[in-house]
Design a protein around this motif. Sequence first.
Motif, PDB file in Angstrom:
ATOM      1  N   ASP A  12     -55.843  -2.198  29.231  1.00  0.00           N
ATOM      2  CA  ASP A  12     -55.254  -3.473  29.671  1.00  0.00           C
ATOM      3  C   ASP A  12     -54.138  -3.955  28.753  1.00  0.00           C
ATOM      4  O   ASP A  12     -53.407  -4.884  29.110  1.00  0.00           O
ATOM      5  N   SER A  15     -49.233  -2.771  29.165  1.00  0.00           N
ATOM      6  CA  SER A  15     -47.968  -3.410  29.549  1.00  0.00           C
ATOM      7  C   SER A  15     -47.316  -4.091  28.358  1.00  0.00           C
ATOM      8  O   SER A  15     -46.089  -4.006  28.183  1.00  0.00           O
ATOM      9  N   GLU A  16     -48.111  -4.719  27.502  1.00  0.00           N
ATOM     10  CA  GLU A  16     -47.540  -5.381  26.316  1.00  0.00           C
ATOM     11  C   GLU A  16     -47.065  -4.357  25.279  1.00  0.00           C
ATOM     12  O   GLU A  16     -46.035  -4.554  24.638  1.00  0.00           O
ATOM     13  N   VAL A  18     -45.998  -1.231  25.928  1.00  0.00           N
ATOM     14  CA  VAL A  18     -44.792  -0.587  26.451  1.00  0.00           C
ATOM     15  C   VAL A  18     -43.603  -1.545  26.375  1.00  0.00           C
ATOM     16  O   VAL A  18     -42.486  -1.120  26.068  1.00  0.00           O
ATOM     17  N   ALA A  19     -43.830  -2.815  26.605  1.00  0.00           N
ATOM     18  CA  ALA A  19     -42.735  -3.789  26.479  1.00  0.00           C
ATOM     19  C   ALA A  19     -42.181  -3.788  25.058  1.00  0.00           C
ATOM     20  O   ALA A  19     -40.965  -3.853  24.859  1.00  0.00           O
ATOM     21  N   PRO A  33     -40.955   0.224  31.325  1.00  0.00           N
ATOM     22  CA  PRO A  33     -42.024  -0.782  31.419  1.00  0.00           C
ATOM     23  C   PRO A  33     -42.429  -1.148  32.845  1.00  0.00           C
ATOM     24  O   PRO A  33     -43.505  -1.693  33.050  1.00  0.00           O
ATOM     25  N   ASP A  34     -41.592  -0.829  33.831  1.00  0.00           N
ATOM     26  CA  ASP A  34     -41.911  -1.176  35.213  1.00  0.00           C
ATOM     27  C   ASP A  34     -42.845  -0.168  35.889  1.00  0.00           C
ATOM     28  O   ASP A  34     -43.347  -0.448  36.979  1.00  0.00           O
ATOM     29  N   ASP A  35     -43.079   0.974  35.269  1.00  0.00           N
ATOM     30  CA  ASP A  35     -43.965   1.997  35.833  1.00  0.00           C
ATOM     31  C   ASP A  35     -44.940   2.451  34.752  1.00  0.00           C
ATOM     32  O   ASP A  35     -44.607   3.285  33.911  1.00  0.00           O
ATOM     33  N   LEU A  36     -46.134   1.912  34.774  1.00  0.00           N
ATOM     34  CA  LEU A  36     -47.128   2.230  33.740  1.00  0.00           C
ATOM     35  C   LEU A  36     -47.903   3.516  34.017  1.00  0.00           C
ATOM     36  O   LEU A  36     -48.723   3.923  33.199  1.00  0.00           O
ATOM     37  N   TYR A  39     -47.918   6.089  31.251  1.00  0.00           N
ATOM     38  CA  TYR A  39     -48.548   5.530  30.053  1.00  0.00           C
ATOM     39  C   TYR A  39     -50.068   5.494  30.193  1.00  0.00           C
ATOM     40  O   TYR A  39     -50.790   5.715  29.222  1.00  0.00           O
ATOM     41  N   ARG A  40     -50.542   5.252  31.410  1.00  0.00           N
ATOM     42  CA  ARG A  40     -51.997   5.278  31.638  1.00  0.00           C
ATOM     43  C   ARG A  40     -52.543   6.688  31.422  1.00  0.00           C
ATOM     44  O   ARG A  40     -53.609   6.865  30.822  1.00  0.00           O
TER      45      ARG A  40
END
Length: 150
Positions: A12, A15-16, A18-19, A33-36, A39-40
């Motif tokens: 969870d 997103s922070e 990656v930002a 950052p618009d496609d996680l 990263y998941r």
Amino acid sequence: MSDLDIRAAGVDDLSEIVAMLADDPLGAARESPDDLTPYRAAFQRLAGDPNQYLMVAVRADRIVGTLQLTVIPGLSRRGSTRSVIEAVRVHKDERGSGLGTRLIQWAVDESRRQGCQLVQLTSDATRTDAHRFYERLGFAASHVGFKLAL
């Protein structure tokens, strides 16, 4: 800084994280950052490896910093274990607050706890402020690094 908690990152938090990775000229060109989705997948690989530590620094329920620590057993240096610090980021509102020092100190302390004899990191050649920061913390620019994009 007693209100700061350094803890393992959870999915969870992505997103922070990656930002923060994207919030500089180098990261802006290579992060999405618009496609996680990727990263998941990467987070799952990290979570399944006991030698990987993806950490976040949290203040007042807000992620303000991150880093990744990798512990690497090896044969060189008489069978030494080393660690590698990667992806150190401090939220732009927290830069200059000592948070970066706290994150690096956590990584060094954890490396000692893991029995590492050496802590290493790389920093892009253009990040001269970061180089001064690491030198202030006792790191020496002792090697030349090479990369091969695949």
